[in-house]
Design a protein around this motif. Structure first.
Motif, PDB file in Angstrom:
ATOM      1  N   LEU A 179       0.818  -1.217   0.000  1.00 35.79           N
ATOM      2  CA  LEU A 179       0.000   0.000   0.000  1.00 35.79           C
ATOM      3  C   LEU A 179       0.856   1.273   0.000  1.00 35.79           C
ATOM      4  N   PRO A 180       1.963   1.321   0.764  1.00 27.99           N
ATOM      5  CA  PRO A 180       2.779   2.541   0.748  1.00 27.99           C
ATOM      6  C   PRO A 180       3.307   2.911  -0.637  1.00 27.99           C
ATOM      7  N   VAL A 181       3.810   1.940  -1.405  1.00 27.30           N
ATOM      8  CA  VAL A 181       4.327   2.274  -2.729  1.00 27.30           C
ATOM      9  C   VAL A 181       3.189   2.721  -3.643  1.00 27.30           C
ATOM     10  N   THR A 182       2.008   2.116  -3.495  1.00 28.18           N
ATOM     11  CA  THR A 182       0.849   2.546  -4.277  1.00 28.18           C
ATOM     12  C   THR A 182       0.497   3.993  -3.949  1.00 28.18           C
ATOM     13  N   PHE A 183       0.421   4.306  -2.661  1.00 26.87           N
ATOM     14  CA  PHE A 183       0.075   5.664  -2.235  1.00 26.87           C
ATOM     15  C   PHE A 183       1.138   6.669  -2.670  1.00 26.87           C
ATOM     16  N   LEU A 184       2.405   6.338  -2.480  1.00 27.59           N
ATOM     17  CA  LEU A 184       3.479   7.280  -2.799  1.00 27.59           C
ATOM     18  C   LEU A 184       3.601   7.503  -4.306  1.00 27.59           C
ATOM     19  N   PHE A 185       3.380   6.474  -5.109  1.00 25.67           N
ATOM     20  CA  PHE A 185       3.384   6.653  -6.566  1.00 25.67           C
ATOM     21  C   PHE A 185       2.236   7.568  -6.989  1.00 25.67           C
ATOM     22  N   LEU A 186       1.050   7.356  -6.407  1.00 26.07           N
ATOM     23  CA  LEU A 186      -0.090   8.213  -6.732  1.00 26.07           C
ATOM     24  C   LEU A 186       0.154   9.647  -6.264  1.00 26.07           C
ATOM     25  N   LEU A 187       0.736   9.796  -5.089  1.00 25.45           N
ATOM     26  CA  LEU A 187       1.049  11.133  -4.582  1.00 25.45           C
ATOM     27  C   LEU A 187       2.046  11.827  -5.496  1.00 25.45           C
ATOM     28  N   SER A 188       3.042  11.092  -5.957  1.00 25.77           N
ATOM     29  CA  SER A 188       4.025  11.654  -6.893  1.00 25.77           C
ATOM     30  C   SER A 188       3.346  12.146  -8.161  1.00 25.77           C
ATOM     31  N   LEU A 189       2.421  11.351  -8.688  1.00 27.12           N
ATOM     32  CA  LEU A 189       1.696  11.742  -9.899  1.00 27.12           C
ATOM     33  C   LEU A 189       0.833  12.975  -9.656  1.00 27.12           C
ATOM     34  N   LEU A 190       0.216  13.063  -8.479  1.00 26.13           N
ATOM     35  CA  LEU A 190      -0.617  14.222  -8.169  1.00 26.13           C
ATOM     36  C   LEU A 190       0.220  15.496  -8.012  1.00 26.13           C
ATOM     37  N   VAL A 191       1.416  15.351  -7.425  1.00 23.08           N
ATOM     38  CA  VAL A 191       2.313  16.510  -7.317  1.00 23.08           C
ATOM     39  C   VAL A 191       2.667  17.025  -8.706  1.00 23.08           C
ATOM     40  N   VAL A 192       2.932  16.115  -9.630  1.00 24.59           N
ATOM     41  CA  VAL A 192       3.212  16.519 -11.016  1.00 24.59           C
ATOM     42  C   VAL A 192       1.983  17.183 -11.631  1.00 24.59           C
ATOM     43  N   PHE A 193       0.828  16.576 -11.419  1.00 27.02           N
ATOM     44  CA  PHE A 193      -0.414  17.072 -12.035  1.00 27.02           C
ATOM     45  C   PHE A 193      -0.731  18.499 -11.601  1.00 27.02           C
ATOM     46  N   PHE A 194      -0.507  18.800 -10.327  1.00 28.03           N
ATOM     47  CA  PHE A 194      -0.857  20.123  -9.809  1.00 28.03           C
ATOM     48  C   PHE A 194       0.298  21.125  -9.939  1.00 28.03           C
ATOM     49  N   SER A 195       1.388  20.703 -10.544  1.00 21.72           N
ATOM     50  CA  SER A 195       2.493  21.627 -10.783  1.00 21.72           C
ATOM     51  C   SER A 195       2.151  22.552 -11.953  1.00 21.72           C
ATOM     52  N   ARG A 196       2.723  23.710 -11.938  1.00 23.04           N
ATOM     53  CA  ARG A 196       2.462  24.678 -13.001  1.00 23.04           C
ATOM     54  C   ARG A 196       2.979  24.150 -14.337  1.00 23.04           C
ATOM     55  N   SER A 197       2.210  24.332 -15.360  1.00 22.90           N
ATOM     56  CA  SER A 197       2.523  23.923 -16.740  1.00 22.90           C
ATOM     57  C   SER A 197       2.882  22.439 -16.836  1.00 22.90           C
ATOM     58  N   SER A 198       2.196  21.610 -16.051  1.00 20.08           N
ATOM     59  CA  SER A 198       2.467  20.182 -16.073  1.00 20.08           C
ATOM     60  C   SER A 198       2.000  19.561 -17.385  1.00 20.08           C
ATOM     61  N   GLY A 199       2.774  18.574 -17.846  1.00 17.87           N
ATOM     62  CA  GLY A 199       2.375  17.855 -19.055  1.00 17.87           C
ATOM     63  C   GLY A 199       1.351  16.766 -18.779  1.00 17.87           C
ATOM     64  N   LEU A 200       1.096  16.501 -17.488  1.00 16.26           N
ATOM     65  CA  LEU A 200       0.115  15.488 -17.101  1.00 16.26           C
ATOM     66  C   LEU A 200      -1.270  16.123 -17.128  1.00 16.26           C
ATOM     67  N   LYS A 201      -2.134  15.629 -17.988  1.00 17.80           N
ATOM     68  CA  LYS A 201      -3.438  16.242 -18.220  1.00 17.80           C
ATOM     69  C   LYS A 201      -4.545  15.518 -17.447  1.00 17.80           C
ATOM     70  N   THR A 202      -5.703  16.168 -17.410  1.00 15.82           N
ATOM     71  CA  THR A 202      -6.850  15.582 -16.716  1.00 15.82           C
ATOM     72  C   THR A 202      -7.216  14.227 -17.308  1.00 15.82           C
ATOM     73  N   ARG A 203      -7.134  14.116 -18.625  1.00 16.04           N
ATOM     74  CA  ARG A 203      -7.468  12.834 -19.263  1.00 16.04           C
ATOM     75  C   ARG A 203      -6.489  11.732 -18.831  1.00 16.04           C
ATOM     76  N   ASP A 204      -5.235  12.109 -18.558  1.00 15.00           N
ATOM     77  CA  ASP A 204      -4.266  11.120 -18.093  1.00 15.00           C
ATOM     78  C   ASP A 204      -4.651  10.592 -16.712  1.00 15.00           C
ATOM     79  N   ILE A 205      -5.038  11.516 -15.824  1.00 13.78           N
ATOM     80  CA  ILE A 205      -5.479  11.119 -14.487  1.00 13.78           C
ATOM     81  C   ILE A 205      -6.709  10.231 -14.593  1.00 13.78           C
ATOM     82  N   PHE A 206      -7.617  10.579 -15.503  1.00 17.94           N
ATOM     83  CA  PHE A 206      -8.823   9.759 -15.714  1.00 17.94           C
ATOM     84  C   PHE A 206      -8.440   8.356 -16.177  1.00 17.94           C
ATOM     85  N   ASN A 207      -7.496   8.256 -17.103  1.00 20.48           N
ATOM     86  CA  ASN A 207      -7.062   6.946 -17.597  1.00 20.48           C
ATOM     87  C   ASN A 207      -6.383   6.126 -16.500  1.00 20.48           C
ATOM     88  N   ILE A 208      -5.560   6.801 -15.690  1.00 17.79           N
ATOM     89  CA  ILE A 208      -4.888   6.111 -14.584  1.00 17.79           C
ATOM     90  C   ILE A 208      -5.916   5.570 -13.593  1.00 17.79           C
TER      91      ILE A 208
END
Length: 452
Positions: A179-208
């Motif tokens: 569970l920790p690696v699952t949570f930390l990987f998701l947290l890492s992705l969310l940090v990228v998503f909410f970063s300014r000018s991130s290349g990670l889009k809403t559709r990517d989060i939806f697909n994940i």
């Protein structure tokens, strides 16, 4: 350069294939046999975590049950195909994650992964049908398809986002300790998503999230039919966390101690894996656009060795570490192909040396002893003891093996009695304080069975 690339690919893949084949005939191990016989019990109508009780997560039983539909249950060694299949899938993930337009160069990362994992395949019990290999390879898939591309600000293909999300979704069902690696990987992705000018889009989060949901639904639907979900919580989470944990070095001190370099044969693979993780992490942090998110993801990989193991219990950590360096090395040396090939050759050669000098974790055998052990495909046996068991217990009768040795059920070709294919000290502790009415006391149950 083309010939050198092909040579490294052929050598690395050959090392893995040779060890994978030999791994089918290496010693059987109790935990693995418990998975094999458990899937057979489910096929006969038992319910996991009610009639067949084990401390491990359901994914290994799910995969073994599926494989059993294809290969049957006569030859237990065939269930080691699970380890090969999930590892090859991880290698395919590394291939597709490559940004190179030349197919030969795209082969370097998966070949390096197989070349690194091959020499320690048997040493670390990665050849076995165990949860360690599932946890490690699913982490590699999530890392190469989701986390690393996001950290490097590379676009995610739809199928990769869904597949990577599914890998994350399956991880907690492999073992709750993932569970920790699952949570930390998701947290890492969310940090990228909410970063300014991130290349990670809403559709990517939806697909994940779609991939995670697909994996969750697959496991939930299967467990509704073949498992007791409440029993899963009791016997996998509560029993492990509050009873079994007293019998293992479960602490931050043990984790940090496992990271210390050691040339002892029993610790060589762990030391090598830590070094590979350090190299892969350094490249990731240097190349990543989002370094905080990168640090979170690296912490997730470190969490895979939560019990501070340095032998086969750290298998998931070993696989994930080798997977990360296999992906990051071609990214680091993308413009220097000769250096990339040279460095890859050195790493594979180093892994071979480690495999030759390390001892086999579950059996404490060195290389010479492993060779002397020979090649023996595990299946039902005709030795005198197994003949006697079959003589006194008919094909539909069940037996109990005490002390812990699930191998006997396969050798004798008999299923264990319901609720007990094993009974270990922490389970006796649980029997004194059962949870939610899930009573499991072998003294009480055997006495009751005798009276009936």
């Amino acid at each position: 350069m083309k010939n050198k690339t092909i040579c490294i690919v052929v050598v690395s893949v050959s090392i893995f294939l040779i060890q994978a084949v030999y791994g089918f005939g290496y010693h059987p191990f109790g935990d693995e046999s418990g998975h094999d016989i458990g899937a057979r019990a489910l096929e006969k109508g038992d319910i996991l975590y009610r009639d067949y009780i084990d401390a491990h997560g359901p994914v290994v039983y799910f995969a073994t049950w599926i494989l059993g539909k294809l290969v049957g249950y006569k030859y237990a060694f065939l269930f080691r195909l699970n380890a090969v299949i999930i590892t090859v899938l991880a290698a395919f993930g590394l291939y597709h994650a490559s940004r190179s337009t030349v197919w030969r160069e795209r082969l370097i990362a998966p070949a390096l992964f197989l070349g690194l994992i091959g020499p320690v395949w048997i040493v670390q019990a990665l050849n076995m049908n165990g949860y360690w290999i599932f946890g490690g390879d699913l982490t590699v898939l999530a890392c190469c398809l989701l986390v690393v591309p996001a950290l490097l600000d590379r676009p995610l293909e739809k199928w990769a986002a869904v597949a990577g999300g599914a890998s994350l979704g399956f991880l907690p069902f492999v073992a709750y300790s993932f569970l920790p690696v699952t949570f930390l990987f998701l947290l890492s992705l969310l940090v990228v998503f909410f970063s300014r000018s991130s290349g990670l889009k809403t559709r990517d989060i939806f697909n994940i999230l779609s991939g995670i949901l697909v994996a969750f639904c697959i496991m939930l639907l299967w467990m509704l039919v073949y498992a007791d979900i409440k029993g899963f919580i009791v016997y996998h989470f509560i029993n492990n966390q509050f009873y079994y944990s007293h019998y293992i070095p479960f602490s931050f001190g043990a984790i940090f101690k496992s990271l210390r370099p050691s040339v002892l044969p029993a610790n060589l693979v762990q030391t090598f894996s830590v070094l590979m993780l350090v190299i892969g992490s350094a490249v990731l942090v240097f190349k990543a656009r989002y370094r905080v998110a990168g640090g979170i993801a690296i912490a997730g990989i470190f969490s895979l060795d939560a019990r501070g193991g340095t032998t086969f219990h750290d298998g998931a950590f070993v696989v994930a570490s080798l997977g990360l360096v296999s992906q990051m090395l071609p990214i680091w040396l993308d413009q220097y192909k000769s250096r990339l090939l040279g460095f890859s050759s050195v790493l594979v050669a180093s892994s071979v040396l480690v495999g030759l000098h390390a001892v086999s974790s579950p059996f404490e055998e060195n290389y010479v002893q492993r060779k002397q052990a020979g090649f023996h495909l595990f299946q039902s046996s005709n030795n005198l003891i197994d003949q006697k068991i079959r003589q006194y217990a008919g094909p539909e009768e069940r037996i109990l093996v005490i002390p812990y040795n699930p191998n006997v059920y396969i050798e004798a070709d008999r299923l264990p009695i319901r609720k007990y294919h094993d009974y270990l000290p922490w389970e006796a502790d649980y029997a004194k304080h059962p949870v939610w009415g899930y009573e499991r006391d072998i003294c009480v149950d055997l006495e009751g069975s005798k009276n009936r």
